[in-house]
Design an enzyme around this catalytic site. Structure first.
Site, PDB file in Angstrom:
ATOM      1  N   SER A  25     -41.021  26.885  29.912  1.00  0.00           N
ATOM      2  CA  SER A  25     -41.291  25.454  29.701  1.00  0.00           C
ATOM      3  C   SER A  25     -42.604  25.217  28.977  1.00  0.00           C
ATOM      4  O   SER A  25     -43.016  24.086  28.796  1.00  0.00           O
ATOM      5  CB  SER A  25     -41.319  24.728  31.053  1.00  0.00           C
ATOM      6  OG  SER A  25     -42.333  25.263  31.897  1.00  0.00           O
ATOM      7  N   ASN A 111     -44.589  25.074  42.765  1.00  0.00           N
ATOM      8  CA  ASN A 111     -43.792  23.906  43.136  1.00  0.00           C
ATOM      9  C   ASN A 111     -44.664  22.699  43.460  1.00  0.00           C
ATOM     10  O   ASN A 111     -44.413  21.577  42.998  1.00  0.00           O
ATOM     11  CB  ASN A 111     -42.894  24.229  44.327  1.00  0.00           C
ATOM     12  CG  ASN A 111     -41.827  25.254  44.001  1.00  0.00           C
ATOM     13  OD1 ASN A 111     -41.745  25.746  42.873  1.00  0.00           O
ATOM     14  ND2 ASN A 111     -41.010  25.603  44.981  1.00  0.00           N
ATOM     15  N   THR A 156     -29.149 -21.228  23.191  1.00  0.00           N
ATOM     16  CA  THR A 156     -28.313 -20.576  24.189  1.00  0.00           C
ATOM     17  C   THR A 156     -27.024 -20.179  23.477  1.00  0.00           C
ATOM     18  O   THR A 156     -26.541 -20.928  22.620  1.00  0.00           O
ATOM     19  CB  THR A 156     -27.985 -21.490  25.393  1.00  0.00           C
ATOM     20  OG1 THR A 156     -27.214 -22.614  24.947  1.00  0.00           O
ATOM     21  CG2 THR A 156     -29.262 -21.982  26.076  1.00  0.00           C
ATOM     22  N   HIS A 157     -26.493 -19.023  23.800  1.00  0.00           N
ATOM     23  CA  HIS A 157     -25.289 -18.512  23.127  1.00  0.00           C
ATOM     24  C   HIS A 157     -25.493 -18.414  21.618  1.00  0.00           C
ATOM     25  O   HIS A 157     -24.537 -18.527  20.863  1.00  0.00           O
ATOM     26  CB  HIS A 157     -24.070 -19.388  23.436  1.00  0.00           C
ATOM     27  CG  HIS A 157     -23.838 -19.646  24.883  1.00  0.00           C
ATOM     28  ND1 HIS A 157     -23.219 -18.753  25.717  1.00  0.00           N
ATOM     29  CD2 HIS A 157     -24.192 -20.715  25.666  1.00  0.00           C
ATOM     30  CE1 HIS A 157     -23.172 -19.252  26.947  1.00  0.00           C
ATOM     31  NE2 HIS A 157     -23.768 -20.429  26.939  1.00  0.00           N
ATOM     32  N   SER A 278     -35.828  -1.197  -0.341  1.00  0.00           N
ATOM     33  CA  SER A 278     -34.570  -0.491  -0.580  1.00  0.00           C
ATOM     34  C   SER A 278     -34.721   0.401  -1.803  1.00  0.00           C
ATOM     35  O   SER A 278     -35.412   0.053  -2.759  1.00  0.00           O
ATOM     36  CB  SER A 278     -33.447  -1.504  -0.807  1.00  0.00           C
ATOM     37  OG  SER A 278     -32.298  -0.881  -1.363  1.00  0.00           O
ATOM     38  N   LYS A 284     -35.209  -6.299  -1.762  1.00  0.00           N
ATOM     39  CA  LYS A 284     -35.157  -6.172  -0.306  1.00  0.00           C
ATOM     40  C   LYS A 284     -36.539  -5.993   0.327  1.00  0.00           C
ATOM     41  O   LYS A 284     -37.406  -5.314  -0.196  1.00  0.00           O
ATOM     42  CB  LYS A 284     -34.273  -4.976   0.101  1.00  0.00           C
ATOM     43  CG  LYS A 284     -32.810  -5.140  -0.185  1.00  0.00           C
ATOM     44  CD  LYS A 284     -32.192  -6.320   0.566  1.00  0.00           C
ATOM     45  CE  LYS A 284     -32.165  -6.118   2.054  1.00  0.00           C
ATOM     46  NZ  LYS A 284     -31.319  -4.976   2.459  1.00  0.00           N
ATOM     47  N   ASN A 286     -37.210  -5.133   4.248  1.00  0.00           N
ATOM     48  CA  ASN A 286     -36.464  -4.870   5.478  1.00  0.00           C
ATOM     49  C   ASN A 286     -37.367  -4.817   6.709  1.00  0.00           C
ATOM     50  O   ASN A 286     -38.460  -4.241   6.671  1.00  0.00           O
ATOM     51  CB  ASN A 286     -35.717  -3.539   5.355  1.00  0.00           C
ATOM     52  CG  ASN A 286     -34.704  -3.540   4.220  1.00  0.00           C
ATOM     53  OD1 ASN A 286     -34.087  -4.563   3.949  1.00  0.00           O
ATOM     54  ND2 ASN A 286     -34.549  -2.420   3.560  1.00  0.00           N
ATOM     55  N   GLU A 291     -36.301  -2.997  13.808  1.00  0.00           N
ATOM     56  CA  GLU A 291     -35.020  -2.320  13.996  1.00  0.00           C
ATOM     57  C   GLU A 291     -35.206  -0.978  14.696  1.00  0.00           C
ATOM     58  O   GLU A 291     -34.391  -0.592  15.543  1.00  0.00           O
ATOM     59  CB  GLU A 291     -34.335  -2.135  12.644  1.00  0.00           C
ATOM     60  CG  GLU A 291     -33.871  -3.452  12.032  1.00  0.00           C
ATOM     61  CD  GLU A 291     -33.323  -3.283  10.628  1.00  0.00           C
ATOM     62  OE1 GLU A 291     -32.763  -4.256  10.106  1.00  0.00           O
ATOM     63  OE2 GLU A 291     -33.463  -2.186  10.045  1.00  0.00           O
ATOM     64  N   TYR A 318     -37.145  22.467  46.159  1.00  0.00           N
ATOM     65  CA  TYR A 318     -37.267  22.579  44.713  1.00  0.00           C
ATOM     66  C   TYR A 318     -36.101  23.357  44.116  1.00  0.00           C
ATOM     67  O   TYR A 318     -35.623  24.336  44.690  1.00  0.00           O
ATOM     68  CB  TYR A 318     -38.589  23.259  44.333  1.00  0.00           C
ATOM     69  CG  TYR A 318     -38.777  23.379  42.837  1.00  0.00           C
ATOM     70  CD1 TYR A 318     -39.280  22.320  42.101  1.00  0.00           C
ATOM     71  CD2 TYR A 318     -38.416  24.546  42.158  1.00  0.00           C
ATOM     72  CE1 TYR A 318     -39.436  22.408  40.726  1.00  0.00           C
ATOM     73  CE2 TYR A 318     -38.565  24.645  40.781  1.00  0.00           C
ATOM     74  CZ  TYR A 318     -39.075  23.569  40.068  1.00  0.00           C
ATOM     75  OH  TYR A 318     -39.211  23.661  38.706  1.00  0.00           O
ATOM     76  N   GLN A 323     -37.223  21.157  36.238  1.00  0.00           N
ATOM     77  CA  GLN A 323     -38.022  21.388  35.046  1.00  0.00           C
ATOM     78  C   GLN A 323     -37.639  20.415  33.943  1.00  0.00           C
ATOM     79  O   GLN A 323     -38.438  20.112  33.049  1.00  0.00           O
ATOM     80  CB  GLN A 323     -37.829  22.830  34.567  1.00  0.00           C
ATOM     81  CG  GLN A 323     -38.625  23.208  33.339  1.00  0.00           C
ATOM     82  CD  GLN A 323     -38.535  24.687  33.049  1.00  0.00           C
ATOM     83  OE1 GLN A 323     -39.103  25.510  33.753  1.00  0.00           O
ATOM     84  NE2 GLN A 323     -37.778  25.037  32.014  1.00  0.00           N
ATOM     85  N   LYS A 326     -39.730  16.940  32.634  1.00  0.00           N
ATOM     86  CA  LYS A 326     -40.899  16.802  31.748  1.00  0.00           C
ATOM     87  C   LYS A 326     -40.540  16.209  30.396  1.00  0.00           C
ATOM     88  O   LYS A 326     -41.229  15.311  29.902  1.00  0.00           O
ATOM     89  CB  LYS A 326     -41.573  18.162  31.534  1.00  0.00           C
ATOM     90  CG  LYS A 326     -41.930  18.917  32.779  1.00  0.00           C
ATOM     91  CD  LYS A 326     -42.888  18.174  33.676  1.00  0.00           C
ATOM     92  CE  LYS A 326     -43.192  19.000  34.904  1.00  0.00           C
ATOM     93  NZ  LYS A 326     -41.976  19.398  35.664  1.00  0.00           N
TER      94      LYS A 326
END
Length: 459
Positions: A25, A111, A156-157, A278, A284, A286, A291, A318, A323, A326
């Site tokens: 690890s 441990n 709303t909606h 773009s 463009k 963006n 996003e 344990y 492991q 992490k």
């Protein structure tokens, strides 16, 4: 024989090379070097105090550990090739100070050592992310204070609902981020028990002073059960859950940034520093940062589900499966940290178009509820007022008008309770001003809310 391994004495042949890599690890838990070394310093100091090791060995161990820490942070000491961070630090210590280094691990296991390191890491991660969330909240408060009267539609909606102001909308996100801070505080609290002294599962025969170690490392308590202490990862789950909810809030906000920056909405314009173009379409601009925040939310959800799945079938105590905590922990922290930083800069750099927002609020009959409330104030039951204004909206839609464009004669055709003062009551500014109840978009209400958040931010 695996002589370099902490457990090599029991084995008579080398570990398979591929299996050793699969088992190791160090590639990811190396970032726990600071927690591991500071925990070892506290452990060594306690071993001296309790008489488990003598003072001379203790001083050599502590001095050696501090030198290793300084070397790692300066870049003069490299980590790699060992099974895990605990092995790496102990090997470096033994090479540096000799036989005394072999006494460091007295009274502990990897441990309880890794449980300590993880708890120390999570505590600091909670502090850092809370500060980052507060920085974003501070940026939103500044924008809100400049836009107490910037009228916009609430939705709303995804349909225009009622008039509000930009400050009210942004302060809704401040409430979400405030709760995120509370969740990080709870995750901190769940990490704030010191597990060292639990050993592999059933503590130790040495007379350890666990409270001393807890105090030195800044823990408020020690764990109560050694089996639970080494097998508990609830505190990591609490932290990643807090990260996941925070990312959900950022994603919702990011979605609105994407929508609002479109030509169709035009509520805000993102700065060039937080936009991209773009490769084929020259026009463009963006909203890639928003996003990406929206997209990266999924990976933090994945971190949470991954660890929940790892833990769901594990018997006490344990197991090596643990492991896997992490990488989920580190990924969640890294992702949320980066997203908060970029998102804060993006919002601070954005320009808000008050005229476009007000124009949007002026269409879609956002003042219809207020027209109904006007009739209620004149004595009509709300349900009847709702139906009457619904008929007005239908009439307006058929004739291409808004409610405030209707003549008084047209209004009275629905209800004789309408009079000239209705136009003042249903103006966008009046619609916002009249919603003076605390928690609403009224100016005084907003000022009180902002004051509360500002008070929280300086705590």
């Amino acid at each position: 024989m695996d002589s370099e391994k902490l457990w090599g004495g029991r084995f008579s042949s080398e570990t398979d090379e591929e299996a050793a890599g699969f088992h190791s690890s160090i590639t990811f838990d190396r970032r726990l070097y600071r927690e591991d070394i500071l925990g070892s310093v506290a452990h060594a100091r306690m071993l001296v105090k309790t008489g488990v090791i003598d003072r001379r060995d203790g001083e050599a161990i502590i001095g050696g550990l501090r030198d290793i820490l300084a070397g790692i942070e300066s870049g003069s000491v490299e980590l790699g090739g060992d099974e895990d961070i605990h092995t790496a630090v102990e090997r470096l210590l033994i090479r540096r100070i000799g036989e005394a280094g072999k006494k460091l691990h007295t009274g502990r296991s990897r441990n309880d050592q890794v449980a300590l390191d993880a708890r120390m890491y999570v505590k600091q991660a909670c502090i850092y992310l809370s500060a980052s969330v507060k920085a974003l909240m501070g940026a939103l408060v500044e924008i809100a204070e400049d836009n107490l009267d910037t009228v916009m539609p609430a939705f709303t909606h995804m349909q225009k609902a009622q008039p509000t102001v930009l400050a009210h909308h942004l302060m809704a996100y401040c409430e979400m981020f405030f709760r995120d801070c509370m969740r990080f505080e709870q995750a901190y609290d769940s990490s704030d028990s010191m597990p060292l002294g639990s050993g592999a599962a059933c503590a130790t025969t040495y007379p350890l002073d666990r409270e001393m170690v807890a105090k030195e490392l800044g823990f408020s308590s020690v764990t109560n059960n050694s089996i639970d202490a080494v097998s508990d990862r609830d505190f990591v789950l609490d932290f990643i859950y807090a990260c996941a909810v925070c990312m959900m809030h950022l994603s919702r906000f990011g979605e609105e940034v994407v929508i609002w920056s479109t030509g169709e909405f035009g509520f805000l314009k993102l700065g060039d520093a937080f936009s991209t173009g773009s490769s084929i379409m020259p026009q463009k601009k963006n909203p890639d940062m928003a996003e990406l925040v929206r997209g990266k939310t999924g990976r933090v959800y994945g971190d949470l589900v991954a660890l929940l799945t790892v833990m769901k079938g594990l018997p006490l105590a344990y197991n090596k499966d643990m492991q896997e905590d992490k990488e989920a922990l580190f990924d969640a922290y890294d992702t949320v940290s980066a997203c908060l930083s970029v998102f804060t800069g993006m919002i601070q750099d954005a320009e808000w178009d008050a005229q476009r927002m007000r124009a949007a609020a002026g269409s879609g009959f956002t003042n219809a509820t207020d027209a109904a409330d006007y009739l209620v104030r004149k004595g009509m039951p709300f349900r009847d007022a709702h139906e009457a204004v619904g008929r007005l909206v239908l009439y307006c839609e058929r004739n291409g008008l808004s409610i405030e464009e209707l003549s008084l004669e047209e209004l009275k055709s629905v209800s004789p309770l309408f009079s000239e003062d209705v136009y003042d009551f249903i103006s966008l500014e009046a619609c916002v001003k009249n919603r003076a109840v605390y928690g609403g978009p009224g100016r005084e209400s907003l000022k009180k809310h902002i004051a509360k958040i500002k008070e929280f931010l300086v705590q």
